[in-house]
Design a protein around this motif. Structure first.
Motif, PDB file in Angstrom:
ATOM      1  N   ASP A   1      -3.392   0.941  -2.094  1.00 17.68           N
ATOM      2  CA  ASP A   1      -2.251   1.735  -2.716  1.00 17.68           C
ATOM      3  C   ASP A   1      -1.613   0.850  -3.889  1.00 17.68           C
ATOM      4  OD1 ASP A   1      -0.551   3.490  -3.713  1.00 17.68           O
ATOM      5  OD2 ASP A   1       0.487   4.056  -1.671  1.00 17.68           O
TER       6      ASP A   1
ATOM      7  N   GLN B   1      -6.876   7.975  -0.691  1.00 14.85           N
ATOM      8  CA  GLN B   1      -7.687   8.089   0.278  1.00 14.85           C
ATOM      9  C   GLN B   1      -8.993   8.965   0.286  1.00 14.85           C
ATOM     10  OE1 GLN B   1      -5.917  10.796   3.480  1.00 14.85           O
ATOM     11  NE2 GLN B   1      -4.262  10.328   2.263  1.00 14.85           N
TER      12      GLN B   1
ATOM     13  N   LEU C   1     -12.317   9.325   7.352  1.00 14.12           N
ATOM     14  CA  LEU C   1     -10.960   9.153   6.656  1.00 14.12           C
ATOM     15  C   LEU C   1     -10.921   7.727   6.348  1.00 14.12           C
ATOM     16  CD1 LEU C   1      -8.238  10.250   5.555  1.00 14.12           C
ATOM     17  CD2 LEU C   1      -7.445   9.732   7.895  1.00 14.12           C
ATOM     18  N   LYS C   2     -10.778   7.337   5.066  1.00 14.95           N
ATOM     19  CA  LYS C   2     -10.489   5.917   4.577  1.00 14.95           C
ATOM     20  C   LYS C   2      -9.183   5.754   3.688  1.00 14.95           C
ATOM     21  CE  LYS C   2     -13.254   2.062   2.127  1.00 14.95           C
ATOM     22  NZ  LYS C   2     -14.230   1.851   1.460  1.00 14.95           N
ATOM     23  N   LEU C   3      -8.603   4.932   4.150  1.00 14.34           N
ATOM     24  CA  LEU C   3      -7.565   4.525   3.275  1.00 14.34           C
ATOM     25  C   LEU C   3      -7.710   3.482   2.215  1.00 14.34           C
ATOM     26  CD1 LEU C   3      -4.496   4.255   5.993  1.00 14.34           C
ATOM     27  CD2 LEU C   3      -5.026   6.047   4.714  1.00 14.34           C
TER      28      LEU C   3
END
Length: 648
Positions: free
Chosen positions: A313, A301, A308-310
């Motif tokens: 993954d 992230q 906040l940025k995911l």
């Protein structure tokens, strides 16, 4: 005379005479629509019940056709190809037991959900093929009725009898829920209420809301050229959902939350993580479900104090697989929204309340997208899934400016709107969302909500914009008075948590080597040290020594707390290889900071250039050496490779 012939591609005119045969009418219709002769069928009605026979002896006049009549054409080649496509869909998905007709998939915020049309017969047959969660199967076998208490004033019978004043209470009784401060009934209570009729739920079926055009309609050209009442989605009127799939979220111990908040306390940046745990029966809610969190996995992230940025993954599937071996699953996600108020006393700002918002529209859409990625298996649903047990937890400030947690889920209506890509966040009003308008590419149904005007009258308004409170279900979040531990309690010197690129929190092989040197030789210490979610994840995903295929016996032993299983796994060849690499790795006094983001200068221990222990690179006549493991040319005077972290 002229006859009108309607087909899925449109309506065209065919000129015939009353003495022409119906076979000639078929030939002319084939020429007009450009279809092969003999590949069409013509009907008198749109329901295709009265077919016009193709005969060389029967005339148009004998078929009772007159000038201006409407006929309906169906191409046999199109129907056969569609049936072949349906058969292909069934063959490609044999486990579903149902038939899907060209299911469109809508992707929102990294999630996708397929909305398909299934017949009632196939959906009934697929009920037995749906495997529900263990907690759902356990609740399905429970009675659910609440034992009534004997009233000493009104009950005059013996102790083993029941009367109207002390009979058992239904789990959906409003007075009981209100007296016990239960805001929403559980999902299984909702199902029991549906099954409380005379038929005992024999024909009860639940279905997901659809906000997109149903595919496969042959009565008209596809959107935007045509739409009909059978394929058009119904308008949505937002209502408060009366039930929820999860009735509470509880963390096994306080250290799980404290370790998660360490990143914010260290850097001042917000943080997000995925909650891994299990669903169990809630003892305080009739037929309720409680999510117990055992660990928090922090995905890649980007974060700052107000952002906040995911990120994508690559290890998500590996984490889920490892969690399944440990008897866990992804039960929700958590993120922080903490702004310091007074750092000397540890207070934070109270940002989320009734005068501002509880969840922003962007957070609601993200939560709905994550819930769509984790559907809830349900045998009563026509699609095999209904809703989601995935929960959203926010760590923010309360009215006393203390750090506390709030839990939410979004409703089924919100999931349907996000699955159909109908909902948008607003730019300057986080408490409002906006419903898209229909375009050439997409049809969007109207979304309405009810509110009271300035005169106290209930009025219906269009959802452009709409308040997101209509889409929320709140959940209690807490930690127990008596903590429990699926994994060992993290103490001083514990292994760092993944994806934290800051000083002292970086995961690499030298850090793992220093950690494993602290493990005693006895089996109990070995089991305690390796009973750490983050240690197990690094061992599963590290590139220095691939161990993913050898982790199942260890994970099973840790799940069962089996010291003998741990001892057997410790004798394996892969662990011996890892021990040799640990012995060859140099001993470091502190954790590695290569690749880490330096802390603010006030937190550096006298570092000369912002990173403790850093050495100038390039110039100064510094020697170079090539790593024999990965051929990386190292520019620093160190005994460990900067690329693969193996010894020189």
């Amino acid at each position: 005379m002229l006859l009108r012939i309607q087909s899925p591609d449109g309506t065209k005119r065919v000129e015939v005479t009353p003495t022409d045969s119906t076979q000639q009418l078929y030939n002319k219709a084939s020429q007009v629509f450009g279809l092969p002769s003999g590949s069409i069928s013509i009907y008198h009605d749109c329901t295709r019940k009265q077919q016009l026979p193709c005969s060389g002896r029967r005339t148009v006049k004998a078929a009772k056709l007159s000038h201006g009549d409407m006929l309906f054409l169906l191409s046999n080649t199109a129907s056969s190809s569609s049936s072949q496509q349906e058969q292909m869909d069934v063959d490609q998905n044999p486990a579903s037991g149902t038939k899907s007709k060209h299911s469109p998939t809508t992707s929102v915020a990294g999630s996708s959900r397929s909305i398909d049309s299934r017949s009632s017969n196939s959906s009934m047959a697929s009920r037995s093929a749906v495997v529900e969660d263990d907690v759902d199967q356990q609740l399905a076998g429970m009675d659910g009725r609440i034992p009534g208490k004997r009233n000493p004033l009104l009950c005059h019978h013996k102790g083993n009898s029941k009367c109207i004043h002390c009979t058992d209470i239904d789990p959906w009784d409003e007075n009981y829920l209100k007296s016990n401060n239960i805001k929403h009934m559980s999902f299984h209570t909702y199902v029991r209420r549906l099954k409380s009729g005379v038929d005992k739920g024999k024909f009860v079926q639940v279905s997901n809301i659809e906000c997109s055009i149903k595919p496969g309609c042959t009565e008209h050209p596809p959107w935007p050229q045509g739409i009909c009442s059978s394929c058009q989605p119904s308008a949505v009127t937002l209502t408060r959902q009366t039930f929820r799939h999860v009735d509470a979220v509880i963390f096994e111990n306080r250290s799980i939350v404290e370790n998660f908040l360490t990143y914010w306390r260290t850097t001042g940046h917000q943080r997000a993580g995925l909650l891994y745990g299990r669903h169990v029966v809630h003892p305080d809610v009739p037929l309720g479900i409680r999510a117990e969190v055992a660990a928090i996995y922090e995905p890649p992230q980007e974060a700052s104090a107000d952002h906040l940025k995911l990120l994508p993954d690559p290890n998500k599937a590996v984490v889920d697989e490892m969690a399944r071996e440990l008897g866990l699953s992804c039960v929700g996600w958590v993120f922080t929204d903490l702004i310091p108020l007074d750092q000397s006393v540890g207070t934070v700002r109270h940002l989320r309340h009734s005068d501002t918002y509880f969840l922003s529209s962007h957070e609601v859409i993200t939560a709905a997208a994550l819930q769509l990625q984790h559907p809830n298996p349900c045998a009563l649903a026509s699609e095999g899934v209904y809703g989601s047990k995935f929960a959203t937890v926010i760590v923010t400030g309360d009215s006393k400016n203390q750090v506390h947690m709030e839990g939410y889920q979004v409703s089924h209506q919100c999931e349907a709107l996000v699955a159909a890509n109908c909902l948008l966040p607003t730019l300057d009003a986080p408490e409002l969302a906006y419903v898209r308008e229909s375009s050439v590419q997409q049809y969007v149904p109207d979304v309405f909500f009810k509110e009271k005007d300035e005169y106290g009258n209930e009025v219906t308004r269009l959802g452009r914009p709409l308040p997101v409170e209509y889409l929320l279900l709140d959940l209690p979040v807490s930690t127990p008075n008596t903590p429990s531990f699926t994994f060992s309690e993290r103490k001083q010197g514990a292994f760092p948590i993944e994806n934290r690129l800051v000083e002292g929190h970086l995961q690499d092989f030298p850090t793992l080597a220093n950690f494993l040197r602290t493990v005693a030789s006895d089996a109990f210490s070995f089991l305690e040290k390796l009973s750490d979610f983050h240690v197990l994840l690094y061992l599963t995903t590290m590139d220095v020594l691939p161990m993913r295929q050898h982790m199942k016996p260890l994970l099973k032993a840790i799940r069962e707390k089996n010291t003998l299983g741990v001892v057997e796994w410790k004798k394996s060849e892969v662990w011996s290889t890892l021990e040799q690499l640990v012995e060859a790795s140099p001993v470091e006094d502190s954790r590695s900071t290569r690749g880490a983001v330096p802390l603010p200068p006030s937190r550096l221990d006298g570092a000369s250039n912002g990173v403790p222990g850093s050495i100038p690179v390039g110039g100064g006549g510094e020697a170079q050496w090539v790593c024999v493991h990965c051929t990386f040319i190292n520019q620093v005077r160190d005994d460990v490779c900067d690329m693969c972290h193996l010894p020189r």
